[in-house]
Design a protein around this motif. Structure first.
Motif, PDB file in Angstrom:
ATOM      1  N   PRO A 207       0.882  -1.136  -0.026  1.00 22.84           N
ATOM      2  CA  PRO A 207       0.059  -0.049   0.030  1.00 22.84           C
ATOM      3  C   PRO A 207       0.793   1.180   0.045  1.00 22.84           C
ATOM      4  O   PRO A 207       1.954   1.452   0.755  1.00 22.84           O
ATOM      5  CB  PRO A 207      -0.540  -0.015   1.393  1.00 22.84           C
ATOM      6  CG  PRO A 207      -0.771  -1.619   1.610  1.00 22.84           C
ATOM      7  CD  PRO A 207       0.495  -2.051   1.149  1.00 22.84           C
ATOM      8  N   THR A 208       0.368   2.350  -0.788  1.00 22.89           N
ATOM      9  CA  THR A 208       1.296   3.448  -0.706  1.00 22.89           C
ATOM     10  C   THR A 208       0.952   4.265   0.634  1.00 22.89           C
ATOM     11  O   THR A 208       0.003   3.974   1.347  1.00 22.89           O
ATOM     12  CB  THR A 208       0.729   4.474  -1.854  1.00 22.89           C
ATOM     13  OG1 THR A 208      -0.803   4.873  -1.746  1.00 22.89           O
ATOM     14  CG2 THR A 208       1.000   3.896  -3.156  1.00 22.89           C
ATOM     15  N   PRO A 209       1.864   5.104   0.915  1.00 22.98           N
ATOM     16  CA  PRO A 209       1.420   5.945   2.183  1.00 22.98           C
ATOM     17  C   PRO A 209       0.058   6.550   2.162  1.00 22.98           C
ATOM     18  O   PRO A 209      -0.603   6.775   3.140  1.00 22.98           O
ATOM     19  CB  PRO A 209       2.521   6.947   2.150  1.00 22.98           C
ATOM     20  CG  PRO A 209       3.665   6.234   1.564  1.00 22.98           C
ATOM     21  CD  PRO A 209       3.069   5.701   0.570  1.00 22.98           C
ATOM     22  N   GLY A 210      -0.300   7.116   0.795  1.00 26.74           N
ATOM     23  CA  GLY A 210      -1.570   7.834   0.852  1.00 26.74           C
ATOM     24  C   GLY A 210      -2.867   6.574   1.068  1.00 26.74           C
ATOM     25  O   GLY A 210      -3.910   7.024   1.975  1.00 26.74           O
ATOM     26  N   ARG A 211      -2.575   5.486   0.542  1.00 31.34           N
ATOM     27  CA  ARG A 211      -3.489   4.473   0.821  1.00 31.34           C
ATOM     28  C   ARG A 211      -3.458   4.007   2.375  1.00 31.34           C
ATOM     29  O   ARG A 211      -4.512   3.790   3.191  1.00 31.34           O
ATOM     30  CB  ARG A 211      -3.103   3.024   0.009  1.00 31.34           C
ATOM     31  CG  ARG A 211      -4.377   2.299   0.002  1.00 31.34           C
ATOM     32  CD  ARG A 211      -5.690   2.637  -0.529  1.00 31.34           C
ATOM     33  NE  ARG A 211      -6.570   1.586  -0.844  1.00 31.34           N
ATOM     34  CZ  ARG A 211      -8.065   1.918  -0.868  1.00 31.34           C
ATOM     35  NH1 ARG A 211      -8.383   3.129  -0.503  1.00 31.34           N
ATOM     36  NH2 ARG A 211      -8.699   0.915  -1.319  1.00 31.34           N
ATOM     37  N   CYS A 212      -2.611   4.176   3.045  1.00 29.49           N
ATOM     38  CA  CYS A 212      -2.176   3.872   4.362  1.00 29.49           C
ATOM     39  C   CYS A 212      -3.158   4.668   5.280  1.00 29.49           C
ATOM     40  O   CYS A 212      -3.698   4.505   6.210  1.00 29.49           O
ATOM     41  CB  CYS A 212      -1.013   3.571   5.010  1.00 29.49           C
ATOM     42  SG  CYS A 212      -0.052   2.080   4.068  1.00 29.49           S
ATOM     43  N   VAL A 213      -3.099   6.014   4.840  1.00 30.14           N
ATOM     44  CA  VAL A 213      -3.645   7.055   5.549  1.00 30.14           C
ATOM     45  C   VAL A 213      -5.184   6.675   5.559  1.00 30.14           C
ATOM     46  O   VAL A 213      -6.090   6.693   6.524  1.00 30.14           O
ATOM     47  CB  VAL A 213      -3.363   8.453   5.064  1.00 30.14           C
ATOM     48  CG1 VAL A 213      -4.547   9.599   5.436  1.00 30.14           C
ATOM     49  CG2 VAL A 213      -2.238   8.907   5.306  1.00 30.14           C
ATOM     50  N   GLU A 214      -5.724   6.469   4.215  1.00 26.01           N
ATOM     51  CA  GLU A 214      -7.219   6.029   3.825  1.00 26.01           C
ATOM     52  C   GLU A 214      -7.438   4.752   4.755  1.00 26.01           C
ATOM     53  O   GLU A 214      -8.751   4.839   5.376  1.00 26.01           O
ATOM     54  CB  GLU A 214      -7.289   5.893   2.538  1.00 26.01           C
ATOM     55  CG  GLU A 214      -7.067   7.003   1.640  1.00 26.01           C
ATOM     56  CD  GLU A 214      -7.203   6.707  -0.005  1.00 26.01           C
ATOM     57  OE1 GLU A 214      -7.207   5.473  -0.291  1.00 26.01           O
ATOM     58  OE2 GLU A 214      -7.067   7.765  -0.579  1.00 26.01           O
ATOM     59  N   LEU A 215      -6.696   3.789   4.871  1.00 26.30           N
ATOM     60  CA  LEU A 215      -6.935   2.784   5.592  1.00 26.30           C
ATOM     61  C   LEU A 215      -7.075   3.000   7.015  1.00 26.30           C
ATOM     62  O   LEU A 215      -7.864   2.441   7.844  1.00 26.30           O
ATOM     63  CB  LEU A 215      -5.952   1.797   5.399  1.00 26.30           C
ATOM     64  CG  LEU A 215      -5.947   0.432   6.308  1.00 26.30           C
ATOM     65  CD1 LEU A 215      -7.135  -0.698   5.810  1.00 26.30           C
ATOM     66  CD2 LEU A 215      -4.843  -0.548   6.210  1.00 26.30           C
ATOM     67  N   GLY A 216      -6.126   3.729   7.613  1.00 30.68           N
ATOM     68  CA  GLY A 216      -6.371   4.013   9.073  1.00 30.68           C
ATOM     69  C   GLY A 216      -7.674   4.585   9.244  1.00 30.68           C
ATOM     70  O   GLY A 216      -8.384   4.506  10.409  1.00 30.68           O
ATOM     71  N   LYS A 217      -8.081   5.671   8.608  1.00 34.25           N
ATOM     72  CA  LYS A 217      -9.168   6.403   8.603  1.00 34.25           C
ATOM     73  C   LYS A 217     -10.298   5.434   8.589  1.00 34.25           C
ATOM     74  O   LYS A 217     -11.573   5.620   9.348  1.00 34.25           O
ATOM     75  CB  LYS A 217      -9.568   7.598   7.757  1.00 34.25           C
ATOM     76  CG  LYS A 217      -8.510   8.659   7.895  1.00 34.25           C
ATOM     77  CD  LYS A 217      -8.822   9.989   6.964  1.00 34.25           C
ATOM     78  CE  LYS A 217      -7.933  11.056   7.209  1.00 34.25           C
ATOM     79  NZ  LYS A 217      -7.974  11.587   8.419  1.00 34.25           N
ATOM     80  N   ILE A 284       1.912   4.871   9.886  1.00 35.63           N
ATOM     81  CA  ILE A 284       0.856   6.103   9.090  1.00 35.63           C
ATOM     82  C   ILE A 284      -0.434   5.817   9.351  1.00 35.63           C
ATOM     83  O   ILE A 284      -1.261   6.454   9.624  1.00 35.63           O
ATOM     84  CB  ILE A 284       1.203   5.819   7.534  1.00 35.63           C
ATOM     85  CG1 ILE A 284       2.728   6.471   7.230  1.00 35.63           C
ATOM     86  CG2 ILE A 284       0.260   6.830   6.802  1.00 35.63           C
ATOM     87  CD1 ILE A 284       3.052   6.387   5.967  1.00 35.63           C
ATOM     88  N   ALA A 285      -0.771   4.350   9.370  1.00 38.39           N
ATOM     89  CA  ALA A 285      -2.164   3.814   9.491  1.00 38.39           C
ATOM     90  C   ALA A 285      -2.699   4.283  10.849  1.00 38.39           C
ATOM     91  O   ALA A 285      -3.880   4.775  10.935  1.00 38.39           O
ATOM     92  CB  ALA A 285      -2.261   2.539   8.943  1.00 38.39           C
TER      93      ALA A 285
END
Length: 322
Positions: A207-217, A284-285
């Motif tokens: 997963p990209t860092p951006g996708r990890c942010v989305e996953l965490g949310k 990040i997540a």
């Protein structure tokens, strides 16, 4: 509804569990490399690295790591969690080339530490092995109800998450998860676990860092929607940069977490997240999941162990919602 009460993030390097006199020997070993990956060399000068390897400094950094682990443990326990949602990576422990999911959640009732034996690790890890694996099969209670809820809600949120409820034969729960119980919470009653596996290491589907942010949310929304009165803490296991330490990257990550800056987390360059440094994805997540919670750096210790700039950026961070 379930109550998210906070979380923690910490390194799980074997250097945390070996006296500093062993760091240099561990650092001089030929480090394994993933196929096709070249590490970015350290930006430290030879003279600077010589100064990092003074025995008294190594000893002081080892002690600082122990204090940081203890503070992280104490602040996590003060949250009084009933369940731990641990985000970690699998390093060919449960998942092999037959299947390597980008994101997976276990929704069964237990997972086992099926110890591979100390002989599969470098000899310098002898003192650290017991903090990764037991002497015999060790059973970890997992929370299948919450695991299933997370899978269902993530699918609704647009994540094609993998899921499983049975442990693959002859494969073990990985050290990213066992370390939480065997080292961070050593000797304490075990809190039920929901393991969330991110493929941080192995191309091509990290997963990209951006996708990890989305996953965490999305994970946070899923936990918040669970119809239960259970108290839930999240944990990010692993990191920070290693085997080559990048202090600038590590400190930038920690600053972004303190500032609740999801945009900065999403902009972390993918090319900097190689080998062990890839575990920053777990941070990040969790950081994105706890974006609304006060967070603080417990400590950051650049634990160098060789003239090549290898070692581990030891990071320790907590969030508390209450």
């Amino acid at each position: 509804m379930a109550q998210v009460v906070g979380g923690a993030a910490m390194s799980h390097s074997p250097q945390l569990s070996m006296a500093s006199v062993g760091w240099r020997a561990h650092g001089d070993l030929e480090l394994p490399r993933l196929p096709g990956l070249d590490l970015t060399p350290t930006d430290r000068t030879e003279q600077e690295l010589e100064e990092e390897l003074v025995p008294t400094l190594l000893a002081n950094r080892y002690e600082a790591c122990q204090r940081a682990l203890e503070r992280t443990r104490d602040e996590l326990l003060a949250q009084r969690p009933d369940i731990l949602v641990v985000i970690g990576d699998d390093q060919r422990e449960l998942f092999l080339d037959d299947i390597m999911p980008a994101v997976s959640i276990f929704r069964g009732e237990s997972l086992e530490d099926r110890p591979p034996g100390a002989e599969v690790y470098p000899s310098t890890m002898e003192s650290a092995y017991k903090y990764y694996h037991a002497d015999g099969v060790d059973v970890y209670e997992t929370h299948g109800e919450l695991g299933l809820h997370l899978v269902e809600q993530l699918v609704e949120a647009g994540f094609d998450v993998a899921q499983f409820s049975e442990q693959p034969k002859d494969r073990t729960l990985g050290h990213a998860f066992t370390f939480v119980y065997r080292r961070l919470l050593e000797g304490l009653p075990r809190i039920p676990l929901v393991p969330v596996f991110l493929n941080t290491y192995y191309p091509p589907n990290q997963p990209t860092p951006g996708r990890c942010v989305e996953l965490g949310k999305a994970l946070r929304e899923a936990i918040d929607s669970w119809p239960s009165d259970q108290r839930v803490s999240l944990i990010a296991s692993g990191g920070l940069t290693h085997p080559i330490i990048d202090e600038k990257l590590d400190r930038g990550l920690l600053e972004a977490l303190e500032a609740h800056d999801d945009e900065a987390l999403a902009r972390i360059p993918v090319e900097s997240l190689r080998e062990g440094s890839s575990e920053i994805r777990n941070w990040i997540a969790v950081g994105a999941a706890l974006n609304d919670s006060p967070g603080k750096i417990i400590d950051y210790i650049p634990a160098y162990r060789s003239k090549a700039g290898s070692g581990c950026g030891m990071g320790f961070f907590t969030w508390t919602t209450e």
